[in-house]
Design a protein around this motif. Structure first.
Motif, PDB file in Angstrom:
ATOM      1  N   UNK A 251       0.845  -1.151  -0.010  1.00 50.38           N
ATOM      2  CA  UNK A 251      -0.453  -0.538  -0.033  1.00 50.38           C
ATOM      3  C   UNK A 251       0.804   1.081   0.102  1.00 50.38           C
ATOM      4  N   UNK A 252       0.490   2.010  -0.749  1.00 48.43           N
ATOM      5  CA  UNK A 252       1.076   3.577  -0.752  1.00 48.43           C
ATOM      6  C   UNK A 252      -0.003   4.030  -0.741  1.00 48.43           C
ATOM      7  N   UNK A 253       0.983   6.123  -1.002  1.00 50.04           N
ATOM      8  CA  UNK A 253       0.155   6.920  -0.866  1.00 50.04           C
ATOM      9  C   UNK A 253      -1.274   7.046  -2.463  1.00 50.04           C
ATOM     10  N   UNK A 254      -0.751   6.037  -2.699  1.00 49.80           N
ATOM     11  CA  UNK A 254      -1.924   6.410  -4.152  1.00 49.80           C
ATOM     12  C   UNK A 254      -2.607   4.570  -4.384  1.00 49.80           C
ATOM     13  N   UNK A 255      -3.214   4.151  -3.059  1.00 47.86           N
ATOM     14  CA  UNK A 255      -3.494   3.027  -2.920  1.00 47.86           C
ATOM     15  C   UNK A 255      -2.698   1.056  -2.746  1.00 47.86           C
ATOM     16  N   UNK A 256      -3.485   0.644  -2.576  1.00 45.76           N
ATOM     17  CA  UNK A 256      -5.121   0.608  -3.244  1.00 45.76           C
ATOM     18  C   UNK A 256      -5.659   1.137  -1.831  1.00 45.76           C
ATOM     19  N   UNK A 257      -6.991   1.627  -3.423  1.00 46.42           N
ATOM     20  CA  UNK A 257      -8.145   1.920  -1.975  1.00 46.42           C
ATOM     21  C   UNK A 257      -9.161   1.180  -1.657  1.00 46.42           C
ATOM     22  N   UNK A 258     -10.470   1.322  -0.932  1.00 39.43           N
ATOM     23  CA  UNK A 258     -11.353   0.509  -0.334  1.00 39.43           C
ATOM     24  C   UNK A 258     -12.542   0.297  -1.521  1.00 39.43           C
ATOM     25  N   UNK A 259     -12.781   1.929  -2.869  1.00 39.21           N
ATOM     26  CA  UNK A 259     -12.676   1.714  -3.777  1.00 39.21           C
ATOM     27  C   UNK A 259     -12.557   1.184  -5.244  1.00 39.21           C
ATOM     28  N   UNK A 260     -11.605   0.553  -4.512  1.00 40.68           N
ATOM     29  CA  UNK A 260     -10.946  -0.200  -6.148  1.00 40.68           C
ATOM     30  C   UNK A 260     -11.826  -1.333  -6.369  1.00 40.68           C
ATOM     31  N   UNK A 261     -12.359  -1.731  -5.202  1.00 38.57           N
ATOM     32  CA  UNK A 261     -13.486  -3.284  -5.163  1.00 38.57           C
ATOM     33  C   UNK A 261     -14.765  -2.814  -6.421  1.00 38.57           C
ATOM     34  N   UNK A 262     -14.861  -1.979  -6.032  1.00 37.34           N
ATOM     35  CA  UNK A 262     -15.961  -1.199  -7.380  1.00 37.34           C
ATOM     36  C   UNK A 262     -15.196  -0.989  -8.827  1.00 37.34           C
ATOM     37  N   UNK A 263     -13.716  -0.149  -8.983  1.00 41.01           N
ATOM     38  CA  UNK A 263     -13.546  -0.841 -10.408  1.00 41.01           C
ATOM     39  C   UNK A 263     -13.134  -1.901 -10.719  1.00 41.01           C
ATOM     40  N   UNK A 264     -12.924  -2.964  -9.364  1.00 40.67           N
ATOM     41  CA  UNK A 264     -12.251  -4.245  -9.984  1.00 40.67           C
ATOM     42  C   UNK A 264     -14.159  -5.516 -10.171  1.00 40.67           C
ATOM     43  N   UNK A 265     -15.253  -4.629  -9.044  1.00 40.03           N
ATOM     44  CA  UNK A 265     -16.405  -5.553 -10.254  1.00 40.03           C
ATOM     45  C   UNK A 265     -16.657  -4.713 -11.193  1.00 40.03           C
ATOM     46  N   UNK A 266     -16.832  -3.469 -11.990  1.00 40.23           N
ATOM     47  CA  UNK A 266     -17.285  -3.060 -13.654  1.00 40.23           C
ATOM     48  C   UNK A 266     -16.110  -3.624 -14.581  1.00 40.23           C
ATOM     49  N   UNK A 267     -14.820  -4.380 -14.196  1.00 40.90           N
ATOM     50  CA  UNK A 267     -13.642  -4.357 -15.220  1.00 40.90           C
ATOM     51  C   UNK A 267     -14.140  -6.281 -15.206  1.00 40.90           C
ATOM     52  N   UNK A 268     -14.136  -7.445 -13.969  1.00 36.66           N
ATOM     53  CA  UNK A 268     -14.927  -8.427 -14.296  1.00 36.66           C
ATOM     54  C   UNK A 268     -16.156  -8.547 -14.864  1.00 36.66           C
ATOM     55  N   UNK A 269     -16.482  -7.867 -14.574  1.00 31.27           N
ATOM     56  CA  UNK A 269     -18.379  -7.823 -15.325  1.00 31.27           C
ATOM     57  C   UNK A 269     -18.368  -7.592 -16.552  1.00 31.27           C
ATOM     58  N   UNK A 270     -17.487  -6.582 -17.672  1.00 33.00           N
ATOM     59  CA  UNK A 270     -17.035  -6.480 -18.845  1.00 33.00           C
ATOM     60  C   UNK A 270     -16.351  -7.105 -18.993  1.00 33.00           C
ATOM     61  N   UNK A 271     -15.201  -7.821 -18.497  1.00 28.11           N
ATOM     62  CA  UNK A 271     -13.915  -8.706 -18.944  1.00 28.11           C
ATOM     63  C   UNK A 271     -15.194  -9.815 -19.094  1.00 28.11           C
ATOM     64  N   UNK A 272     -16.054 -10.375 -18.961  1.00 27.05           N
ATOM     65  CA  UNK A 272     -16.835 -11.753 -19.042  1.00 27.05           C
ATOM     66  C   UNK A 272     -17.189 -11.701 -19.843  1.00 27.05           C
ATOM     67  N   UNK A 273     -18.416 -10.590 -20.325  1.00 27.92           N
ATOM     68  CA  UNK A 273     -19.814  -9.946 -21.212  1.00 27.92           C
ATOM     69  C   UNK A 273     -18.585 -10.385 -22.662  1.00 27.92           C
ATOM     70  N   UNK A 274     -17.187  -9.660 -21.959  1.00 29.15           N
ATOM     71  CA  UNK A 274     -16.697  -9.911 -23.501  1.00 29.15           C
ATOM     72  C   UNK A 274     -16.282 -10.719 -23.731  1.00 29.15           C
TER      73      UNK A 274
END
Length: 335
Positions: A251-274
């Protein structure tokens, strides 16, 4: 030409009278965006201004020229953020017109965002396993319910993509165990929305209700503090940092952040749909509504992020939705 004003969800909107030859197309475009669950208030006002500009500048017809589009976007004295916002807006409108078989000029989104881009941390499967194992292995405490609550809270964040503030605002009454659906009330942009849970996550939440919340009233927070009050975001973040350390995730001053779970959720759905060759153009509005985005901009940027993380997806994404993948820059959504 404007007969008055109306208040829509806390935003004052002009009771606008449409004038240009594009009026019907603009109104239909707005209606489609709202039907997809977007509020589209700022965008509607900008499109009203475009209609006004198009009419009084003497432009006619539906073959929108580069001169008309860029003349509206690049107004001297306006901020670069305004330029970028209008680039995105008229690009999306132009793509809509193109789908109708018309010939609009489609601008490129070329104005850089003024804020420093944040690159989210997308967890690997190994990191996720270590993270959730760290919660399970956290020392028990007879005076604290931290371990029990966090084990479900962070799985809820990972499995639904909701914002941490939205999760911490949930009460027991906001979750329907018979359907496995949580209701977010007054989320960001003051929006309510339904969050269906995956069956495995719903099963875990139901067990959590049976065991931890067995004797608690419906107005009790679903993920409370150790004193059964509302958990603060800073407290959740401190816990999160502990688990990262235990899981050996830097962990650094740039993250990870809790909010990154949200990014991961979107990316995983788009990856799976693709991979499954689903129709991304039709699914993206649903993902936008599910995640509570005010427009498609945030969701579209996840397409770019997906392509960057999974290079093997580039060909699929280009074939399915090359016209809506943002060009350059990154989107940073505030938690």
């Amino acid at each position: 030409m404007c007969s008055g004003y109306q208040r829509v969800g806390g935003v004052v909107m002009r009771d606008y009278v449409w004038k240009s030859s594009l009026a019907k197309y603009i109104q239909d475009h707005i209606a489609i965006q709202k039907a997809a669950g977007l509020k589209f208030w700022q965008q509607e006002q900008d499109l009203q201004r475009f209609d006004h500009y198009y009419f009084y500048s003497g432009y006619q017809g539906t073959k929108i020229s580069m001169e008309a589009v860029e003349g509206f976007i690049y107004v001297n004295g306006e901020s670069r953020n305004s330029w970028r916002r209008k680039e995105v807006l008229l690009r999306n409108f132009g793509l809509y017109m193109k789908d109708l078989g018309l010939e609009p000029y489609i601008p490129v989104v070329k104005t850089p965002e003024s804020r420093t881009p944040y690159i989210p941390h997308i967890y690997t499967k190994t990191e996720l396993h270590r993270f959730f194992s760290a919660i399970e292995e956290y020392p028990d405490s007879g005076s604290s319910s931290r371990k029990i609550v966090d084990a479900v809270l962070f799985r809820f964040l990972y499995g639904t993509g909701v914002r941490i503030s939205e999760a911490l605002n949930l009460t027991i009454a906001d979750y329907d165990r018979s359907t496995g659906i949580a209701t977010i009330h007054h989320g960001k942009n003051n929006r309510d929305r339904l969050i269906p849970l995956h069956s495995s996550l719903a099963k875990r939440v139901n067990t959590f209700l049976d065991e931890f919340h067995k004797n608690h009233s419906l107005d009790t927070y679903l993920f409370p503090s150790s004193k059964m009050l509302k958990m603060g975001k800073n407290v959740a973040y401190d816990h999160f940092r502990d688990y990262l350390l235990m899981a050996d995730i830097p962990h650094t001053g740039r993250g990870p952040r809790i909010h990154d779970f949200r990014h991961g959720f979107a990316v995983e759905n788009l990856r799976r749909w693709s991979v499954e060759r689903k129709d991304l153009l039709n699914l993206i509005p649903y993902l936008s509504a599910y995640m509570g985005h005010s427009d498609h901009k945030a969701t579209q940027h996840y397409l770019r992020l997906t392509a960057e993380i999974y290079p093997e997806m580039v060909e699929i994404l280009a074939a399915e939705c090359m016209d809506i993948v943002p060009q350059g820059g990154r989107y940073c959504e505030n938690p």
